[in-house]
Enzyme design. Structure first.
Site, short mmCIF file in Angstrom:
data_model
loop_
_atom_site.label_atom_id
_atom_site.label_comp_id
_atom_site.label_asym_id
_atom_site.label_seq_id
_atom_site.Cartn_x
_atom_site.Cartn_y
_atom_site.Cartn_z
N LYS A 88 0.93 -1.32 0.06
CA LYS A 88 -0.04 0.14 -0.16
C LYS A 88 0.90 1.23 0.19
O LYS A 88 1.64 1.45 0.85
CB LYS A 88 -0.97 -0.17 1.17
N GLU A 100 8.81 0.30 11.29
CA GLU A 100 9.89 1.05 11.26
C GLU A 100 9.30 2.48 11.53
O GLU A 100 8.33 2.98 10.72
CB GLU A 100 10.48 1.11 9.88
N CYS A 119 13.09 9.94 9.22
CA CYS A 119 12.87 9.39 10.41
C CYS A 119 14.24 9.25 11.47
O CYS A 119 14.30 9.42 12.44
CB CYS A 119 12.51 7.73 10.49
N GLU A 167 8.45 15.00 17.26
CA GLU A 167 8.98 14.68 15.89
C GLU A 167 8.11 15.83 15.27
O GLU A 167 7.17 15.71 15.05
CB GLU A 167 8.74 13.35 15.51
P1 NAD Z 1 1.84 7.94 8.43
O1 NAD Z 1 2.13 6.91 9.37
O2 NAD Z 1 0.79 8.93 8.43
O3 NAD Z 1 1.69 7.01 7.08
C1 NAD Z 1 2.40 5.98 6.62
C2 NAD Z 1 1.59 5.17 5.63
O4 NAD Z 1 0.40 4.61 6.62
C3 NAD Z 1 0.79 5.68 4.69
O5 NAD Z 1 0.85 4.96 3.55
C4 NAD Z 1 -0.67 6.09 5.23
O6 NAD Z 1 -1.55 5.94 4.23
C5 NAD Z 1 -0.72 4.70 5.87
N1 NAD Z 1 -1.73 4.74 7.08
C6 NAD Z 1 -2.24 5.71 7.78
N2 NAD Z 1 -3.30 5.34 8.63
C7 NAD Z 1 -3.19 4.17 8.51
C8 NAD Z 1 -4.20 3.08 9.25
N3 NAD Z 1 -5.12 3.69 10.11
N4 NAD Z 1 -3.95 1.91 8.75
C9 NAD Z 1 -3.14 1.56 8.01
N5 NAD Z 1 -2.42 2.23 7.13
C10 NAD Z 1 -2.32 3.81 7.59
O7 NAD Z 1 3.38 8.35 8.24
P2 NAD Z 1 3.76 9.50 7.14
O8 NAD Z 1 3.21 11.03 7.54
O9 NAD Z 1 3.32 9.16 5.78
O10 NAD Z 1 5.41 9.24 7.41
C11 NAD Z 1 6.03 10.06 8.25
C12 NAD Z 1 6.50 9.10 9.52
O11 NAD Z 1 7.16 8.04 9.19
C13 NAD Z 1 7.50 9.73 10.42
O12 NAD Z 1 6.95 9.61 11.70
C14 NAD Z 1 8.78 9.10 10.15
O13 NAD Z 1 9.46 9.09 11.31
C15 NAD Z 1 8.27 7.66 9.97
N6 NAD Z 1 9.33 7.00 9.06
C16 NAD Z 1 9.72 6.02 9.71
C17 NAD Z 1 11.13 5.44 9.08
C18 NAD Z 1 12.04 4.13 9.66
O14 NAD Z 1 12.50 3.53 8.92
N7 NAD Z 1 11.76 4.27 11.00
C19 NAD Z 1 11.35 5.74 7.63
C20 NAD Z 1 10.57 6.76 7.23
C21 NAD Z 1 9.54 7.53 7.80
#
Ligand code: NAD
Length: 497
Positions: free
Chosen positions: A187, A261, A296, A398
């Protein structure tokens, strides 16, 4: 982006409709709905992707489940060879896809997007060589018993990625999940699906139908449908800690293994002997300013020893002032834009709350310009808050923007205590020539990855992942592939019969 389609003008780089991949078919959503993908560089519409929902996810899981036995039973070498061929086929497409990425998520092409696209090719090649490494062991229990273990794939993997490094993070799910014999429903993030879809178009020329399925849509629709689907045997999620918690809850309902992650608020610790230009450059890289801080692993809490605080900060501010914020497609831009209006408003709200905090000292940056060329997109300049206390909201949460909090420190034990005083534990950076202090500190930090005297990005082969609420499980490596995408089975054979 909201749930409504925007009425924004079309981008000069408009790419039209980009369908999703279910089984062998490039398809729109079952209910025919679409999501506009906006370009943050100028707030124009770049294209549309299907607004996938539960019915689409169900079809994708069915396709993946149907393809699983055949894919699992292929020789591992053959699975690996396909990824080598995909990597070769992607090479001539790299520049086109890197540009698409810059257009949709706003990262500067020169400093970010080309490197991220190169990572996809490297990642596919790296995991292609690991296809035969899902080895078992034999256990010397008794001369008349042969006891051995096998590492078997789990089945259909449901993976979800964010927008900040969508190519890299998708490649890190696709390659290890598939070379180890699973099939996948991926997804994509609603804000940055187009570059990944372009990569998947190349993958689909080589992979059997159903092995890789890609669904676009919103998290609370397509994402929830995927984490809830009973046909999914494993969940692999990269994104925020809040959504990661929700994914884990959904996995718990069916006792499905979950890899997460998640977010971070990582410390960088500058010792008194490290008041040098190369360290300043390293902390800028560690803060991921070249990705507007949307990483992240961003080292967004900068602990500078009090004896060199002012001098280090002066050098930092001078270097950040020289960075060019501008059009992500412009070769001279060091930094591009924040990904979308929602994130832009969120970062601005943090900056405003920092400015309003009693005792705040804004050494650089602040709120964005309201006129001029940068006001046409979601551009933010680097912002440095000086003499922040570790307990302030801007130091605790964050921000995911180009905002660093400089925090003075006196005593090694105390700076380690402050660095660890967070529910996150993803990364850390230590800057000093004193080997003892460097390693004492690296070992004391509660984080999955600590760098000493460097601020680089993750490298294939490292088992990367978080401590505490920054995640569960590891990626990026052979061990990560084995832990995340295989399960062990023991077979015990009585040799007397
Ligand atoms: P997010 O958690 O809002 O969204 C991530 C993904 O999850 C998107 O595809 C979104 O559509 C989906 N999603 C949202 N709600 C959902 C639900 N209820 N059920 C299933 N899927 C759902 O994050 P974001 O704003 O897209 O990305 C930023 C975040 O990602 C930051 O917190 C960052 O630190 C983290 N991140 C972590 C890593 C790592 O390797 N640790 C890498 C990159 C980003």
């Amino acid at each position: 982006m909201t749930l409504q389609q925007t009425s924004a003008p079309l981008s000069e780089h408009h790419v039209g409709d980009a369908p999703m991949l279910i089984g062998a078919a490039w398809t729109e959503a079952a209910d025919g709905r679409w999501i506009d993908v906006e370009s943050p560089r100028d707030k124009t519409v770049l294209g549309r992707v299907p607004r996938g929902g539960a019915e689409d996810v169900a079809r994708a899981v069915t396709a993946a489940a149907g393809a699983f036995p055949g894919w699992r039973d292929r020789r591992p070498k053959d699975r690996g060879d396909l990824f080598r061929q995909i990597a070769d086929a992607l090479e001539p497409e790299q520049e086109r896809i890197a540009r698409l990425l810059s257009l949709e998520n706003g990262n500067a092409i020169r400093t970010q997007s080309r490197g991220e696209m190169q990572f996809v090719v490297d990642c596919f090649r790296y995991f292609s060589g690991l296809a035969g490494e899902a080895k078992g062991e034999s256990i010397p229990l008794n001369p008349l018993v042969l006891d051995y273990s096998r590492r078997e794939p789990l089945g259909v993997v449901g993976a979800i990625v964010p927008w900040n490094a969508p190519l890299m993070l998708s490649a890190l799910k696709i390659a290890p999940a598939l070379v180890s014999g699973n099939t996948l429903v991926l997804k994509l993030a609603e804000d940055a699906p187009l570059a990944v879809l372009a990569v998947v178009q190349v993958c689909a020329r080589f992979l059997p139908p159903g092995v890789l399925n890609v669904v676009t849509g919103y998290g609370r629709e397509a994402g929830e449908a995927l984490t809830s689907h009973p046909g999914v045997a494993k969940l692999s999620f990269t994104g925020s800690t809040a959504v990661g918690r929700r994914v884990m809850e959904k996995g718990a309902e069916r006792i499905v293994p979950v890899s997460l992650e998640l977010g971070g608020k990582s410390p960088q610790i500058v010792f008194p002997d490290a008041d040098e230009n190369w360290v300043v450059d390293g902390t800028i890289a560690g803060m991921r300013f070249f990705r507007q801080g949307q990483s992240c692993t961003a080292g967004s809490r900068l602990f500078i020893h009090e004896t060199v605080f002012d001098s280090f900060l002066d050098k930092l501010v001078a270097k950040l002032k020289a960075l060019r914020v501008g059009d992500p497609l412009d070769e001279t831009s060091d930094m591009g834009t924040i990904v979308n209006g929602r994130q832009f408003d969120r970062v601005c709200e943090y900056v405003a709350s920092g400015i309003d905090h009693p005792g705040a000292d804004v050494a650089l940056g602040g709120l964005p310009p309201t006129d001029g060329p940068l006001s046409r997109g979601y551009y933010l300049k680097p912002t440095v808050f000086a003499t922040v206390d570790n307990s302030w909201r801007i130091a605790a949460e964050e921000i995911f923007g180009p905002v660093v909090c400089a925090i003075p420190w006196k005593d090694e034990e105390d700076v380690v205590r402050m660095a660890n005083d967070t529910h996150y534990g993803l990364a850390g950076f230590v800057w000093t020539h004193d080997l003892g202090a460097a390693l004492r500190t690296a070992h004391a930090l509660e984080a999955g990855w600590v760098q000493v005297n460097q601020g680089g990005g993750q490298v294939l082969g490292q088992s990367y992942g978080g401590f505490k609420q920054s995640g569960i499980g590891r990626e990026f490596s052979l061990e990560g592939m084995l832990d995340s995408y295989t399960q062990r089975k023991h077979v015990s054979v009585n040799l007397e019969r």
